[in-house]
Design a protein around this motif. Structure first.
Motif, mmCIF file in Angstrom:
data_model
loop_
_atom_site.group_PDB
_atom_site.id
_atom_site.type_symbol
_atom_site.label_atom_id
_atom_site.label_comp_id
_atom_site.label_asym_id
_atom_site.label_seq_id
_atom_site.Cartn_x
_atom_site.Cartn_y
_atom_site.Cartn_z
ATOM 1 N N THR A 1 -21.486 -1.672 58.366
ATOM 2 C CA THR A 1 -20.561 -2.648 57.350
ATOM 3 C C THR A 1 -19.627 -3.569 58.190
ATOM 4 O O THR A 1 -18.936 -4.161 57.802
ATOM 5 C CB THR A 1 -19.768 -1.471 56.640
ATOM 6 O OG1 THR A 1 -19.062 -0.674 57.319
ATOM 7 C CG2 THR A 1 -20.615 -1.034 55.593
ATOM 8 N N TYR A 2 -19.746 -3.229 59.506
ATOM 9 C CA TYR A 2 -18.969 -4.272 60.081
ATOM 10 C C TYR A 2 -19.352 -5.789 60.192
ATOM 11 O O TYR A 2 -20.443 -6.131 60.182
ATOM 12 C CB TYR A 2 -19.183 -3.891 61.802
ATOM 13 C CG TYR A 2 -18.426 -4.521 62.724
ATOM 14 C CD1 TYR A 2 -16.678 -4.351 62.721
ATOM 15 C CD2 TYR A 2 -18.701 -5.472 63.613
ATOM 16 C CE1 TYR A 2 -16.023 -4.951 63.598
ATOM 17 C CE2 TYR A 2 -17.622 -6.323 64.447
ATOM 18 C CZ TYR A 2 -16.396 -5.958 64.663
ATOM 19 O OH TYR A 2 -15.714 -6.396 65.528
ATOM 20 N N GLY A 3 -18.334 -6.730 59.951
ATOM 21 C CA GLY A 3 -18.544 -7.998 59.602
ATOM 22 C C GLY A 3 -17.344 -8.830 59.641
ATOM 23 O O GLY A 3 -16.125 -8.377 60.427
ATOM 24 N N VAL A 4 -17.513 -9.971 59.248
ATOM 25 C CA VAL A 4 -16.374 -10.887 59.291
ATOM 26 C C VAL A 4 -14.938 -10.200 58.651
ATOM 27 O O VAL A 4 -13.939 -10.741 59.507
ATOM 28 C CB VAL A 4 -16.669 -12.107 58.412
ATOM 29 C CG1 VAL A 4 -15.471 -13.267 58.437
ATOM 30 C CG2 VAL A 4 -17.806 -12.860 59.177
ATOM 31 N N PRO A 5 -14.997 -9.718 57.609
ATOM 32 C CA PRO A 5 -13.592 -8.875 57.124
ATOM 33 C C PRO A 5 -13.160 -8.021 58.233
ATOM 34 O O PRO A 5 -11.886 -8.215 58.477
ATOM 35 C CB PRO A 5 -13.973 -8.300 55.762
ATOM 36 C CG PRO A 5 -15.121 -8.914 55.308
ATOM 37 C CD PRO A 5 -15.927 -9.532 56.636
ATOM 38 N N SER A 6 -13.915 -7.240 58.782
ATOM 39 C CA SER A 6 -13.586 -6.378 59.734
ATOM 40 C C SER A 6 -12.901 -6.896 60.797
ATOM 41 O O SER A 6 -11.829 -6.533 61.430
ATOM 42 C CB SER A 6 -14.702 -5.712 60.278
ATOM 43 O OG SER A 6 -15.500 -5.279 59.337
ATOM 44 N N VAL A 7 -13.652 -7.960 61.529
ATOM 45 C CA VAL A 7 -13.060 -8.725 62.870
ATOM 46 C C VAL A 7 -11.891 -9.313 62.241
ATOM 47 O O VAL A 7 -10.832 -9.229 63.145
ATOM 48 C CB VAL A 7 -14.143 -9.841 63.284
ATOM 49 C CG1 VAL A 7 -13.555 -10.304 64.483
ATOM 50 C CG2 VAL A 7 -15.384 -8.978 63.594
ATOM 51 N N LYS A 8 -11.650 -10.115 61.291
ATOM 52 C CA LYS A 8 -10.317 -10.993 61.119
ATOM 53 C C LYS A 8 -9.258 -9.842 60.734
ATOM 54 O O LYS A 8 -8.152 -10.145 61.023
ATOM 55 C CB LYS A 8 -10.719 -11.699 60.019
ATOM 56 C CG LYS A 8 -11.666 -12.891 60.093
ATOM 57 C CD LYS A 8 -11.733 -13.970 59.012
ATOM 58 C CE LYS A 8 -12.821 -15.245 59.598
ATOM 59 N NZ LYS A 8 -13.009 -16.067 58.459
ATOM 60 N N ALA A 9 -9.539 -8.773 59.955
ATOM 61 C CA ALA A 9 -8.685 -7.835 59.793
ATOM 62 C C ALA A 9 -7.981 -7.116 61.381
ATOM 63 O O ALA A 9 -6.748 -6.970 61.366
ATOM 64 C CB ALA A 9 -8.757 -6.622 58.680
#
Length: 324
Positions: free
Chosen positions: A191-199
Motif C-alpha cells: 500500500t506504500y505510495g504517494v500519500p505515504s511518502v508525502k505524509a
C-alpha cells in the motif's frame, strides 16, 4: 474534567431531522453515534485541558463534545452551512453558560462564530469554510488536529494542514481503513505510495485502531481506522518540499516503471535521472514503492544541484496531489 453528555444515536437522528439534514455521500457525511468511540479518539489523540485543537468536519458535534469534555478549546472548520449553524446551539445545550459571539470573518473571508465562557476563554470557534481553503485560523494557533475525515478529502486535508499550520504537533484522524493503510505504509509494502511518502515528509504516521461500521450513521460500506501523525522535521538535504513532491509524483505516476525511466521526464533525460539516483545512493532499477522519503529528497536535491528546474516541470506540486 467533568463528564459531558455526548450525543447518542437518538439525539443525532433528532438533530438531523430538526435541521432537515440528510447525510450525503458527496460530503462524506457518516456521523459517529457511539460515545465510547468518541472518547477513544480523544484519548489516542492525547488531548489535554487548555489545548487548542482544530477539528475538520465536526458534523453534528459528536467529536466536538468529546474534545470539549477533555478540556480542549476547539476550532471547528465546517463546509456545510446548515451544520455550521447548528453546532453552536448543540454545544451550548451541553455546556451551559457559554456566550455566543458572531465575530468578524477570517482573513480568508470565512464567517466565524465563537462560544466564550465566563472567564473569557473561547471554548468553541466555528469557521464556515472548505478546509482546503483555510490559510489562517482565528485565535491562538492549534497544537493538534483531531477529526473524522471523509475518505475523498482526507489525504489532501492532512497534507494541507501540516504544511499551512506549523504549530500542529500531532494529528489523530478517523479515515477509511484503506486510506489509513496508505498513509501509514512503510516502503516496500503493497500500500506504500504517494500519500505515504508525502505524509512522511511532515510526520511519523502509524495506524492505531480499527473502527467498525456500526458506530456510524448512516452505516458506511467500509471499515474505518484511526491513524496518528506526529510531526517531525522534514529531511534536510537542500531540496524544497515542492521539488521533492515533483519527484515523488513522477516516481509513482507509472508504478511499474523503474525509477530511471519514471524520472526521465522530470530530470530531462534518462541519463540525468540515473546520475541523480546514483549520486543519491538509490538503485536506478528500483521502483518508487521501495524508496523512503529521505532517499526521494536526496534525488531531488541532486537533480536541483545539477541544474534541473523541477518546479517548472510540476503539474500539481501541491500538498495533496497525484495519487493522494
Amino acid at each position: 474534567m467533568s463528564v459531558t453528555s455526548l450525543l447518542g444515536p437518538a439525539q443525532i437522528r433528532e438533530l438531523a431531522e430538526q435541521a432537515g439534514i440528510r447525510p450525503t455521500k458527496t460530503l462524506g457525511q457518516n456521523f459517529v453515534i457511539d460515545g465510547g468511540t468518541v472518547r477513544k479518539i480523544v484519548r489516542q489523540a492525547e488531548v489535554v485541558a487548555g489545548e487548542r485543537v482544530v477539528e475538520i468536519g465536526p458534523g453534528l458535534g459528536s467529536l466536538t463534545l468529546g474534545l470539549l469534555e477533555a478540556g480542549a478549546d476547539v476550532v471547528a472548520v465546517e463546509i456545510d452551512p446548515v451544520l455550521a449553524r447548528l453546532l453552536p446551539g448543540t454545544v451550548a445545550a451541553h455546556l451551559p453558560g457559554l456566550e455566543r459571539i458572531d465575530d468578524e470573518p477570517t482573513a480568508d473571508g470565512a464567517p466565524v462564530v465563537r462560544l466564550r465562557d465566563a472567564q473569557g476563554r473561547d471554548r468553541l470557534t466555528v469557521v464556515l469554510s472548505d478546509a482546503l481553503d483555510v490559510h489562517v485560523l482565528p485565535g491562538p494557533p492549534p497544537t493538534a488536529l483531531v477529526a473524522n475525515l471523509p475518505y475523498n478529502v482526507s489525504v489532501p486535508v492532512l497534507l494541507t494542514f501540516l504544511e499551512r499550520f506549523a504549530s500542529l504537533e500531532r494529528l489523530l484522524v478517523m479515515v477509511q481503513a484503506e486510506v489509513a493503510d496508505r498513509i501509514a505504509a512503510p516502503p516496500g509494502s503493497r500500500t506504500y505510495g504517494v500519500p505515504s511518502v508525502k505524509a512522511a515528509w511532515w510526520a511519523a504516521a502509524r495506524r492505531t485502531a480499527t473502527v467498525g461500521r456500526s458506530v456510524f450513521w448512516p452505516v458506511p460500506n467500509v471499515d474505518s481506522a484511526l491513524v496518528r501523525l506526529d510531526r517531525r522535521e522534514p529531511p534536510s538535504v537542500g531540496a524544497s518540499r515542492e521539488d521533492v513532491f515533483v519527484v515523488v509524483d513522477a516516481a509513482f505516476a507509472q508504478r511499474r516503471k523503474m525509477l530511471r525511466s519514471a524520472l526521465a521526464g522530470v530530470a530531462g533525460s534518462a541519463e540525468l535521472a540515473v546520475a541523480a539516483l546514483d549520486a543519491a545512493g538509490v538503485d536506478p532499477q528500483a521502483r518508487g514503492e521501495t524508496v523512503d522519503v529521505e532517499a526521494f529528497a536526496r534525488v531531488a536535491a541532486h537533480l536541483v544541484g545539477s541544474g534541473v528546474a523541477l518546479g517548472d516541470r510540476s503539474l500539481r506540486a501541491r500538498p495533496g496531489t497525484v495519487g493522494a
